[in-house]
Design an enzyme around this catalytic site. Structure first.
Site, mmCIF file in Angstrom:
data_model
loop_
_atom_site.group_PDB
_atom_site.id
_atom_site.type_symbol
_atom_site.label_atom_id
_atom_site.label_comp_id
_atom_site.label_asym_id
_atom_site.label_seq_id
_atom_site.Cartn_x
_atom_site.Cartn_y
_atom_site.Cartn_z
ATOM 1 N N TYR A 191 37.580 61.266 43.386
ATOM 2 C CA TYR A 191 37.604 62.095 44.680
ATOM 3 C C TYR A 191 36.438 61.481 45.436
ATOM 4 O O TYR A 191 35.151 61.469 45.392
ATOM 5 C CB TYR A 191 37.253 63.604 44.279
ATOM 6 C CG TYR A 191 37.980 64.055 43.453
ATOM 7 C CD1 TYR A 191 39.560 64.023 43.363
ATOM 8 C CD2 TYR A 191 37.792 65.138 42.572
ATOM 9 C CE1 TYR A 191 40.377 64.549 42.550
ATOM 10 C CE2 TYR A 191 38.570 65.712 41.472
ATOM 11 C CZ TYR A 191 39.973 65.609 41.703
ATOM 12 O OH TYR A 191 40.695 66.102 40.783
ATOM 13 N N HIS A 203 42.435 61.302 33.814
ATOM 14 C CA HIS A 203 42.874 61.636 35.031
ATOM 15 C C HIS A 203 44.300 61.036 35.355
ATOM 16 O O HIS A 203 44.489 60.132 35.127
ATOM 17 C CB HIS A 203 41.870 61.175 35.996
ATOM 18 C CG HIS A 203 41.979 62.024 37.372
ATOM 19 N ND1 HIS A 203 41.083 61.621 38.590
ATOM 20 C CD2 HIS A 203 42.882 62.689 38.100
ATOM 21 C CE1 HIS A 203 41.490 62.424 39.731
ATOM 22 N NE2 HIS A 203 42.421 63.245 39.069
#
Length: 300
Positions: free
Chosen positions: A46, A113
């Site tokens: 992110y 992820h």
């Protein structure tokens, strides 16, 4: 982990969806924890490390016993370019690097992820065993996987030793327009796997602000979303309230993640989460979405 039913997703701290005012983002984290949220999720992906860095500033002087912290391995970015590395070596390195950015000495939950981008055999035979080794040392306390494609969860869980995958994080699959996650809850419970639901606003589809230009949803679904937004307005209810109250309403889902850098939005979302949905309005909105119900998209 006994987690709050609504939780803080720190993706916005990386400026992923909108520009970020760092001080406001830090205030948003504190507002969340000060008002009963005890689970925070982030990733080095992110903002290409930015979200972890900003979150680390927010957590620096916070009592570690007040929150559970989740971060991820496998998906990264450098110089504005995304890249993926699910190797054991990178996974272990990534965990230790995250510890430094986050100003903590252990991570409660480490996730792999977006496994839809991986070789699932590598996840089963290399990445997860590496994280299990770290779990044995106490550097991480629990291990999980995240994914958009629900069927991949079942494949991985079925191909690793019991207890290897302790939780799954699914996004955009328990919302007003798509509740496909519900089909998998019996399976997850049979395997002792906890369930984290993310993005009750379906990455912006279910907001009065409107669908962001980058959203990968089919155009037909975007049109249905706009219709649902206007219908809720006509009934005097923000679609965001209905979206959150629905997403947190299933007791079989441990927690639902939302993300914002605005402390006021944190408080608003907590109120939404504690407000039962209007059942008549919910039924009407589900009818609006019926032509595109459970329509999904490819992650990118």
């Amino acid at each position: 982990m006994n987690v709050s039913h609504i939780s803080f997703g720190a993706s916005s701290l990386g400026g992923v969806f909108h520009s970020l005012k760092e001080e406001a983002g830090i205030e948003a984290v504190h507002a969340a924890v000060d008002n009963g949220i005890n689970f925070i999720d982030v990733s080095p992906y992110y903002g290409h490390l930015k979200a972890e860095t900003v979150l680390g500033k927010a957590l620096k002087n916070m009592d570690r016993s007040r929150y559970y912290l989740s971060t991820k391995v496998g998906r990264y970015g450098r110089d504005g370019v995304n890249y993926w590395d699910y190797s054991a070596k990178k996974a272990k390195e990534s965990v230790y690097e995250s510890l430094g950015r986050l100003n903590v000495d252990y991570i409660d939950l480490i996730n792999i992820h977006d496994i839809e981008f991986s070789d699932l055999e590598q996840v089963c035979n290399e990445t997860l065993p590496a994280l299990a080794e770290l779990r044995d040392t106490g550097i991480v306390r629990h291990t999980g996987i995240t994914n958009l494609n629900l069927r991949h969860f079942r494949y991985v869980i079925d191909h690793v030793p019991p207890g290897t995958v302790e939780s799954v994080l699914s996004f955009c699959h328990y919302t007003l327009n798509d509740d496909a996650l519900a089909d998998y809850l019996d399976y997850f419970e049979s395997k002792g796997v906890g369930v984290i639901n993310a993005s009750p606003y379906s990455m912006g589809l279910l907001t009065e602000r409107g669908v962001p230009e980058w959203h990968p949803a089919p155009e037909a679904l975007k049109r249905l979303s706009a219709k649902a937004v206007e219908y809720c307005k006509s009934k005097g209810v923000a679609i965001e309230q209905l979206a959150v109250s629905f997403s947190v309403g299933n007791p079989r889902i441990a927690t639902t993640l939302f993300s914002t850098t605005n402390p006021e939005n944190v408080m608003k979302t907590i109120r939404y989460a504690n407000t039962p949905p209007d059942r008549d309005l919910l039924n009407d909105v589900r009818k609006i979405f019926e032509p595109g119900f459970r329509d999904t998209w490819v992650n990118s």
